[in-house]
Design a protein around this motif. Structure first.
Motif, PDB file in Angstrom:
ATOM      1  N   GLU A 143     -17.819  15.790 -26.014  1.00  0.00           N
ATOM      2  CA  GLU A 143     -18.283  15.343 -27.439  1.00  0.00           C
ATOM      3  C   GLU A 143     -18.372  14.109 -27.762  1.00  0.00           C
ATOM      4  O   GLU A 143     -19.280  13.880 -28.544  1.00  0.00           O
ATOM      5  N   ALA A 144     -17.547  13.186 -27.221  1.00  0.00           N
ATOM      6  CA  ALA A 144     -17.914  11.711 -27.582  1.00  0.00           C
ATOM      7  C   ALA A 144     -19.161  10.989 -27.087  1.00  0.00           C
ATOM      8  O   ALA A 144     -19.779  10.600 -27.770  1.00  0.00           O
ATOM      9  N   ARG A 155     -22.027   9.821 -29.462  1.00  0.00           N
ATOM     10  CA  ARG A 155     -23.000   8.615 -29.161  1.00  0.00           C
ATOM     11  C   ARG A 155     -24.363   8.671 -29.030  1.00  0.00           C
ATOM     12  O   ARG A 155     -25.118   7.880 -29.792  1.00  0.00           O
ATOM     13  N   ARG A 156     -24.712   9.843 -28.385  1.00  0.00           N
ATOM     14  CA  ARG A 156     -26.444   9.922 -28.381  1.00  0.00           C
ATOM     15  C   ARG A 156     -26.777  10.520 -29.554  1.00  0.00           C
ATOM     16  O   ARG A 156     -27.943   9.962 -29.975  1.00  0.00           O
ATOM     17  N   THR A 157     -26.025  11.213 -30.462  1.00  0.00           N
ATOM     18  CA  THR A 157     -26.746  11.581 -31.682  1.00  0.00           C
ATOM     19  C   THR A 157     -27.074  10.488 -32.722  1.00  0.00           C
ATOM     20  O   THR A 157     -27.839  10.265 -33.132  1.00  0.00           O
ATOM     21  N   LYS A 158     -25.962   9.792 -32.677  1.00  0.00           N
ATOM     22  CA  LYS A 158     -25.794   8.256 -33.445  1.00  0.00           C
ATOM     23  C   LYS A 158     -27.026   7.467 -33.002  1.00  0.00           C
ATOM     24  O   LYS A 158     -27.857   6.860 -34.005  1.00  0.00           O
ATOM     25  N   GLU A 159     -27.423   7.360 -31.736  1.00  0.00           N
ATOM     26  CA  GLU A 159     -28.332   6.366 -31.195  1.00  0.00           C
ATOM     27  C   GLU A 159     -29.565   6.891 -31.645  1.00  0.00           C
ATOM     28  O   GLU A 159     -30.557   6.385 -32.115  1.00  0.00           O
TER      29      GLU A 159
END
Length: 140
Positions: free
Chosen positions: A81-82, A86-90
């Motif tokens: 999930e983390a 992080r990938r979604t934020k990027e």
């Protein structure tokens, strides 16, 4: 029950659970204890209690292992999930940069531009003026 001295309170609780259960309501080692205890016509011998202790140790280990597996599965889910967050934020940040640049959202055009940018960076051709313009856009 018996005069046997249990190794731990956990042993005594498991044994009590086994001998008070209805026949057929337990599976595995606890059922074995139940059958051993009630199959004996006389007081169990010391070596029989040793076997029961081994079964209880195994049952406790089995339960602890199941708990550790569950904890590990939860930890793995947290890590996944983390990483996903992080990938979604990027990806959101990169999408914001594309919008800020005013470029088309056509995937072929964008990828072509990104490939050209890669060539420019590898050749060391990016000038300071472009960097300054980018800093100005980002600061708005």
């Amino acid at each position: 029950m018996s005069e046997h001295e249990f190794k731990s309170d956990e042993h005594e609780a498991l044994f009590g659970q086994a001998v008070s259960a209805q026949p057929g309501s337990l599976k595995g080692p606890l059922r074995d204890i139940f059958e051993i205890y009630y199959a004996a016509d006389e007081e169990l011998k010391k070596e029989e209690w040793s076997d029961i202790d081994l079964i209880l140790d195994a049952e406790i280990s089995k339960r602890k292992l199941a708990e550790k597996k569950e904890d590990a599965a939860k930890a793995a889910a947290r890590v996944r999930e983390a990483a996903r967050r992080r990938r979604t934020k990027e990806l959101i940040e990169l999408g914001g940069l594309v919008r800020l640049s005013g470029l088309s959202s056509d995937p072929v055009t964008l990828l072509s531009g990104f490939l050209r940018i890669k060539e420019i960076l590898e050749a060391g051709e990016l000038t300071d003026s472009y960097r300054e313009r980018a800093k100005e856009l980002l600061s708005k």
